[in-house]
Structures are given as C-alpha cells and as structure tokens.
Design a protein around this motif. Structure first.
Motif, PDB file in Angstrom:
ATOM      1  N   MET A   1     -15.545 -12.212  -7.967  1.00  0.00           N
ATOM      2  CA  MET A   1     -15.505 -10.808  -8.339  1.00  0.00           C
ATOM      3  C   MET A   1     -14.199 -10.524  -9.063  1.00  0.00           C
ATOM      4  O   MET A   1     -13.139 -10.920  -8.594  1.00  0.00           O
ATOM      5  CB  MET A   1     -15.638  -9.961  -7.068  1.00  0.00           C
ATOM      6  N   ARG A   2     -14.297  -9.860 -10.215  1.00  0.00           N
ATOM      7  CA  ARG A   2     -13.095  -9.601 -11.004  1.00  0.00           C
ATOM      8  C   ARG A   2     -12.155  -8.613 -10.328  1.00  0.00           C
ATOM      9  O   ARG A   2     -10.932  -8.713 -10.444  1.00  0.00           O
ATOM     10  CB  ARG A   2     -13.475  -9.026 -12.377  1.00  0.00           C
ATOM     11  N   PHE A   3     -12.725  -7.619  -9.645  1.00  0.00           N
ATOM     12  CA  PHE A   3     -11.885  -6.587  -9.025  1.00  0.00           C
ATOM     13  C   PHE A   3     -12.623  -6.025  -7.822  1.00  0.00           C
ATOM     14  O   PHE A   3     -13.804  -5.718  -7.902  1.00  0.00           O
ATOM     15  CB  PHE A   3     -11.609  -5.471 -10.033  1.00  0.00           C
ATOM     16  N   ARG A   4     -11.901  -5.896  -6.704  1.00  0.00           N
ATOM     17  CA  ARG A   4     -12.475  -5.330  -5.480  1.00  0.00           C
ATOM     18  C   ARG A   4     -11.827  -3.975  -5.201  1.00  0.00           C
ATOM     19  O   ARG A   4     -10.620  -3.910  -4.965  1.00  0.00           O
ATOM     20  CB  ARG A   4     -12.203  -6.249  -4.287  1.00  0.00           C
ATOM     21  N   LEU A   5     -12.640  -2.932  -5.228  1.00  0.00           N
ATOM     22  CA  LEU A   5     -12.157  -1.588  -4.907  1.00  0.00           C
ATOM     23  C   LEU A   5     -12.703  -1.193  -3.547  1.00  0.00           C
ATOM     24  O   LEU A   5     -13.913  -1.098  -3.361  1.00  0.00           O
ATOM     25  CB  LEU A   5     -12.620  -0.577  -5.967  1.00  0.00           C
ATOM     26  N   GLY A   6     -11.816  -0.958  -2.598  1.00  0.00           N
ATOM     27  CA  GLY A   6     -12.227  -0.491  -1.281  1.00  0.00           C
ATOM     28  C   GLY A   6     -12.355   1.023  -1.297  1.00  0.00           C
ATOM     29  O   GLY A   6     -11.407   1.724  -1.655  1.00  0.00           O
ATOM     30  N   LEU A   7     -13.528   1.517  -0.947  1.00  0.00           N
ATOM     31  CA  LEU A   7     -13.783   2.959  -0.925  1.00  0.00           C
ATOM     32  C   LEU A   7     -13.880   3.418   0.521  1.00  0.00           C
ATOM     33  O   LEU A   7     -14.677   2.872   1.296  1.00  0.00           O
ATOM     34  CB  LEU A   7     -15.094   3.267  -1.660  1.00  0.00           C
ATOM     35  N   THR A   8     -13.083   4.416   0.886  1.00  0.00           N
ATOM     36  CA  THR A   8     -13.095   4.881   2.269  1.00  0.00           C
ATOM     37  C   THR A   8     -12.989   6.393   2.329  1.00  0.00           C
ATOM     38  O   THR A   8     -12.872   7.069   1.312  1.00  0.00           O
ATOM     39  CB  THR A   8     -11.969   4.189   3.079  1.00  0.00           C
ATOM     40  N   GLY A   9     -13.038   6.893   3.543  1.00  0.00           N
ATOM     41  CA  GLY A   9     -12.964   8.332   3.776  1.00  0.00           C
ATOM     42  C   GLY A   9     -13.598   8.635   5.115  1.00  0.00           C
ATOM     43  O   GLY A   9     -14.492   7.924   5.564  1.00  0.00           O
ATOM     44  N   ASP A 119      -8.309  -3.315   3.902  1.00  0.00           N
ATOM     45  CA  ASP A 119      -7.605  -3.010   2.647  1.00  0.00           C
ATOM     46  C   ASP A 119      -6.818  -4.213   2.130  1.00  0.00           C
ATOM     47  O   ASP A 119      -6.603  -4.338   0.924  1.00  0.00           O
ATOM     48  CB  ASP A 119      -6.683  -1.798   2.814  1.00  0.00           C
ATOM     49  N   ALA A 120      -6.428  -5.114   3.034  1.00  0.00           N
ATOM     50  CA  ALA A 120      -5.665  -6.304   2.622  1.00  0.00           C
ATOM     51  C   ALA A 120      -6.486  -7.219   1.723  1.00  0.00           C
ATOM     52  O   ALA A 120      -5.927  -8.010   0.958  1.00  0.00           O
ATOM     53  CB  ALA A 120      -5.193  -7.072   3.852  1.00  0.00           C
ATOM     54  N   GLU A 121      -7.831  -7.106   1.795  1.00  0.00           N
ATOM     55  CA  GLU A 121      -8.710  -7.965   1.000  1.00  0.00           C
ATOM     56  C   GLU A 121      -9.145  -7.300  -0.311  1.00  0.00           C
ATOM     57  O   GLU A 121      -9.954  -7.860  -1.051  1.00  0.00           O
ATOM     58  CB  GLU A 121      -9.934  -8.346   1.833  1.00  0.00           C
ATOM     59  N   MET A 122      -8.607  -6.106  -0.590  1.00  0.00           N
ATOM     60  CA  MET A 122      -8.996  -5.355  -1.793  1.00  0.00           C
ATOM     61  C   MET A 122      -7.901  -5.418  -2.848  1.00  0.00           C
ATOM     62  O   MET A 122      -6.725  -5.590  -2.539  1.00  0.00           O
ATOM     63  CB  MET A 122      -9.256  -3.887  -1.418  1.00  0.00           C
TER      64      MET A 122
END
Length: 197
Positions: A1-9, A119-122
C-alpha cells in the motif's frame, strides 16, 4: 500500500459517513468494526476462542455483541481477555487488506486507533469531529443505546480533543458537503506528500 491513512473518531462523530466519502473518492476502505462483525458471525474465526472463555456469549453459533457488552459491564477482566483474542485476528485481516491494494491510498476506519496503538502503523491519521452535544443527539437518535450506554462507551474512549490534537488531519462532519470538501483537501495533501517523497 502506497499510503495508510488511519481514520478515527468517537461514537456518533460521523466516521462511517466520512469513510464512505473516502471510498467515493476512490480509496479502498478497511473497516475494523465490519471485520469484528465477520469474526463474531457464525463460523467466524473468533467464535471458538471467545466461546472457550465466555460460553454464555454464544447464540446460534455466533457471538452476541449484546451479551458481550453485558459481560464487559460486570466483569473488569473481560475486555482485556476478549481483546487478546480479537486484536491479533483483526491485525491479520488488516495486513491482508493492505497487501491486496499495493498501489492505493488506503483508509483504515478504526474507532480505537490511538487507544490500541494502531496509529503507529499508519502514515498519517485523520479524526472526525463535531460538538459533543451534536454527538450525543446523533447517538441517542439511533435508538439503540441509552444515555448510560453512551457515557460508558465515551469513558473507554480517548477524549475527542486529544484525538484531534494527535491527528494529522481533522475533519468536521457538520454537513456531508463540508466533510466531502475536507476529504478532497486531505487527499490532495497526501498526493502532494507522495509526489515529494
């Protein structure tokens, strides 16, 4: 994967809607809650190990989340025991998803992203937000939880202000149109970051 964005809330903040907007914009989206549902469903990988610890949680060959919630509410040791079973299964599913989309900007919809250290993996993180009174209205309007249920869930989650402060991007979900515009801005910024990498 070129980029990992973690989405939270936090609950009721509009994370699922925002994940849908990323999907609409062409990003593959991995949904932690959907994976847990699959693991708890009949023949799911978590059914047998959870049943070994909490046999009363099994209903019709699947894990009842409602029964689990009751167990967690009364037994302080239950949640860590459940997490020790479920988290490794969820992580394996997440890695398989990333491997299946090698060229994508992938979005990882993870409610407890910071709480679990995900988040450490994003490569970056985004947090959805709205004022607390709107959040509470949204959750109670679903009709699936009491005010006490909401308070219990919020007590387990990192405060929204802290999540926002720790995130690379903050997306306000007051309206779908406003959220969509912010998603486009986030993706443009990530595109710029990838070009300059």
């Amino acid at each position: 994967m070129r980029f990992r964005l973690g989405l939270t809330g936090s609950i009721g903040m509009g994370k699922s809607t925002t994940a849908g907007l990323f999907s609409e914009a062409g990003c593959p989206v991995w949904d932690a809650d959907a994976v847990v549902h699959k693991l708890y469903a009949k023949h799911g990988a978590a059914v047998r190990p959870v049943a070994a610890q909490f046999p009363q949680a099994v209903r019709g060959g699947a894990i009842s989340r409602e029964v689990l919630r009751g167990i967690i509410a009364t037994d302080p040791t239950a949640l860590p025991r459940i997490e020790s079973i479920v988290h490794p299964l969820v992580r394996a599913d997440r890695e398989a998803f990333a491997a299946a989309h090698p060229d994508a900007i992938g979005v990882f919809d993870i409610p407890l992203l910071f709480e679990t250290g995900g988040d450490a993996e994003m490569d970056a993180t985004a947090c959805v937000t709205i004022p607390p009174e709107v959040q509470r209205q949204r959750v109670l309007a679903r009709g699936t939880m009491t005010a006490e249920d909401v308070d219990r869930i919020l007590a387990r989650q990192m405060p929204n202000a802290e999540k926002c402060a720790r995130s690379d991007y903050v997306i306000e979900t007051d309206t779908v149109e406003h959220a969509r515009a912010q998603v486009q801005t986030v993706l443009a910024d990530i595109g710029e970051r990838l070009r300059n990498a």
